[in-house]
Each structure stands twice: as structure tokens, then as C-alpha cells.
Design a protein around this motif. Structure first.
Motif, short mmCIF file in Angstrom:
data_model
loop_
_atom_site.label_atom_id
_atom_site.label_comp_id
_atom_site.label_asym_id
_atom_site.label_seq_id
_atom_site.Cartn_x
_atom_site.Cartn_y
_atom_site.Cartn_z
N VAL A 63 0.84 -1.19 0.00
CA VAL A 63 0.00 0.00 0.00
C VAL A 63 0.88 1.25 0.00
N GLU A 64 1.88 1.27 0.89
CA GLU A 64 2.79 2.40 1.11
C GLU A 64 2.13 3.51 1.93
N TRP A 65 2.76 3.83 3.05
CA TRP A 65 2.36 4.96 3.87
C TRP A 65 3.58 5.78 4.20
N PRO A 66 3.49 7.11 4.22
CA PRO A 66 2.26 7.91 4.36
C PRO A 66 1.55 8.25 3.06
N THR A 67 2.09 7.88 1.92
CA THR A 67 1.43 8.20 0.65
C THR A 67 1.09 6.91 -0.09
N PRO A 68 -0.14 6.44 0.00
CA PRO A 68 -0.51 5.19 -0.69
C PRO A 68 -0.32 5.30 -2.20
N HIS A 69 -0.08 4.15 -2.81
CA HIS A 69 0.08 4.11 -4.27
C HIS A 69 -1.16 4.69 -4.96
N PRO A 70 -0.98 5.48 -6.00
CA PRO A 70 -2.13 5.92 -6.79
C PRO A 70 -2.71 4.74 -7.57
N GLY A 71 -4.00 4.74 -7.75
CA GLY A 71 -4.64 3.67 -8.52
C GLY A 71 -4.70 2.34 -7.81
N LEU A 72 -4.54 2.34 -6.48
CA LEU A 72 -4.53 1.08 -5.74
C LEU A 72 -5.87 0.35 -5.84
N ARG A 73 -6.94 1.06 -5.59
CA ARG A 73 -8.26 0.41 -5.65
C ARG A 73 -8.55 -0.08 -7.07
N GLU A 74 -8.16 0.70 -8.06
CA GLU A 74 -8.35 0.27 -9.45
C GLU A 74 -7.58 -1.01 -9.74
N ALA A 75 -6.36 -1.09 -9.21
CA ALA A 75 -5.54 -2.29 -9.41
C ALA A 75 -6.20 -3.51 -8.78
N LEU A 76 -6.74 -3.36 -7.58
CA LEU A 76 -7.38 -4.48 -6.89
C LEU A 76 -8.63 -4.95 -7.64
N LYS A 77 -9.42 -4.00 -8.13
CA LYS A 77 -10.63 -4.37 -8.88
C LYS A 77 -10.27 -5.05 -10.20
N LEU A 78 -9.27 -4.51 -10.89
CA LEU A 78 -8.84 -5.09 -12.16
C LEU A 78 -8.34 -6.52 -11.95
N ALA A 79 -7.60 -6.72 -10.88
CA ALA A 79 -7.10 -8.06 -10.57
C ALA A 79 -8.25 -9.03 -10.31
N ALA A 80 -9.23 -8.59 -9.54
CA ALA A 80 -10.38 -9.44 -9.23
C ALA A 80 -11.16 -9.79 -10.49
N ASP A 81 -11.27 -8.85 -11.42
CA ASP A 81 -12.01 -9.08 -12.65
C ASP A 81 -11.32 -10.05 -13.59
N HIS A 82 -9.99 -10.21 -13.43
CA HIS A 82 -9.23 -11.05 -14.36
C HIS A 82 -8.57 -12.25 -13.67
N ASP A 83 -9.05 -12.59 -12.47
CA ASP A 83 -8.56 -13.77 -11.75
C ASP A 83 -7.06 -13.70 -11.50
N ILE A 84 -6.58 -12.53 -11.09
CA ILE A 84 -5.20 -12.35 -10.68
C ILE A 84 -5.18 -12.30 -9.16
N HIS A 85 -4.38 -13.14 -8.54
CA HIS A 85 -4.29 -13.18 -7.08
C HIS A 85 -3.38 -12.05 -6.59
N ILE A 86 -3.75 -11.48 -5.45
CA ILE A 86 -3.00 -10.36 -4.89
C ILE A 86 -2.50 -10.71 -3.49
N ALA A 87 -1.21 -10.44 -3.25
CA ALA A 87 -0.65 -10.49 -1.90
C ALA A 87 -0.25 -9.06 -1.55
N LEU A 88 -1.17 -8.34 -0.93
CA LEU A 88 -1.01 -6.92 -0.62
C LEU A 88 -0.61 -6.76 0.83
N THR A 89 0.46 -6.01 1.09
CA THR A 89 0.88 -5.75 2.46
C THR A 89 0.74 -4.27 2.76
N ASN A 90 0.20 -3.98 3.93
CA ASN A 90 -0.07 -2.62 4.36
C ASN A 90 0.59 -2.37 5.71
#
Length: 208
Positions: A93-120
Motif C-alpha cells: 500500500v505504502e504509507w504515508p502516501t498510498p500508491h495511486p490507482g490502488l483500488r483500481e488495481a485491486l478491482k482489475l485483478a479481481a475481474d481477471h482472476d489475478i491473485h493479490i498479496a497486498l501488504t499494508n
């Protein structure tokens, strides 16, 4: 009285049964720590021999944003001829400034059966979970300090001998963080601290 002769013993040959070979293609955001961890993971006997999993790490995409990683994974999936079983993206995710387009990336992955290992906030939180519970909010610097407190590593290098024996405990702690966030209704980027690396571990080392 005639003695009975025992008949020939039936010898039963035990045949080892292996799980079917499973291939993962993993796209990493990190340049060093994440690939080193994954290379160490795939060298473990339970991964290499028992589960017969071949983790392929595409390091050409290191340093990409989450959205860029997911797009590369989608292209790879579309070009795959059935050789790869699962496509994964490992990013933060990255803090204090989260990655731009993070939510879009997660939705795109879900729509195309791409698994995500996201660490925050960042992968160092996953490393810290190998040693202890981490439930307090952290920014990147805080996670890195926490990781250094446990392993003493000053930079991005990784001593795999410290981590591999503890990966089960780390996965259990990360799964518990997921349950806490689910109960609280918190989702990325607000699910700090958290790590989806436990799902990648479960994919290559399923519990029997």
C-alpha cells in the motif's frame, strides 16, 4: 502331524503420491527483498518436493506500480497456453502516501482472476510478523524499524534462515489481522496493518 508351510508373503510396495505440479507466476513490486523471500520459499522441501510447486518470479516488472503489475499479469495470463496455474502480484500500500490507482488495481485483478498479496504498509510488516504480533498502525519507516529490531538487517538484504522456519507463524498472525479487519469492516488502504502474503503461502503449502 504334517507341518504347514507358510505361503509366500505378499509384499506390498508403497508408492509415494505427490500432489500435481502447480505453477505460479509472481510479479513483484520490490526489487530485492520480495524476490529474495520468494526464492527462499521455493527452495523449501515442502514446496519443491512435496507440493511440487514451481514459482516463477518476473523480476523485469520490479519497481512498477500496483496497477502496472496487474496489467502485466493480465497480459501474461492472456498469452499463457495453460502452463501457468495461478498468477500473483505482490505489492504494498505504502504509507504515508498510498500508491495511486490502488483500488483500481485491486478491482482489475479481481475481474481477471489475478491473485493479490497486498501488504499494508509495506513488505517489512510481513517480515516482522515472522517474529511477533503487530497490531498497531505503521507507516513505512515504522515497519522497517520494526523489521530491523527483529533481524538486525540494515538494508534490503534478507537472511532467509531467520524467516523460513517462522513462515507458518507469520501466516497465522496475518490471517488473524485479516479476521480483525473483516470484523471492523476495514479494507485497503485502511486495513493497516495487514498482509495477504499468508494466502500465497497457503497456495504453495496447503495444510493437510
Amino acid at each position: 502331524m504334517a507341518s504347514r508351510r507358510a505361503g509366500p508373503k505378499q509384499l506390498t510396495r508403497r508408492v509415494a503420491v505427490l500432489r500435481p505440479r502447480k505453477t505460479l507466476l509472481v510479479f513483484c513490486e520490490g526489487l530485492r527483498t520480495e524476490p529474495e523471500y520468494l526464492h527462499a520459499l521455493r527452495r523449501q522441501p515442502s514446496v519443491r518436493e512435496v507440493a511440487a510447486v514451481d514459482i516463477r518470479i518476473d523480476q523485469h516488472c520490479a519497481g512498477h506500480t500496483p496497477l502496472g503489475l496487474v496489467r502485466k499479469a493480465i497480459v501474461a495470463r492472456q498469452r499463457d497456453g495453460g502452463e501457468i496455474d495461478e498468477f500473483w502480484c505482490v505489492f504494498d500500500v505504502e504509507w504515508p502516501t498510498p500508491h495511486p490507482g490502488l483500488r483500481e488495481a485491486l478491482k482489475l485483478a479481481a475481474d481477471h482472476d489475478i491473485h493479490i498479496a497486498l501488504t499494508n504498509p509495506c513488505f517489512e510488516l510481513w517480515l516482522a510478523l515472522h517474529f511477533d504480533d503487530c497490531t498497531a498502525w505503521l507507516d513505512n519507516d515504522g515497519a522497517r524499524r520494526l523489521r530491523r529490531r527483529y533481524d538486525g538487517q540494515p538494508g534490503k538484504s534478507l537472511d532467509a534462515t531467520l524467516y523460513m522456519p517462522r513462515r507458518g507463524a507469520a501466516a497465522a498472525r496475518a490471517a488473524e489481522l485479516d479476521r480483525r479487519h473483516a470484523k471492523n469492516g476495514t479494507a485497503p488502504p485502511d486495513d493497516n496493518p495487514s498482509s495477504g502474503m499468508h494466502r500465497l503461502i497457503a497456495s504453495v503449502e496447503p495444510v493437510d
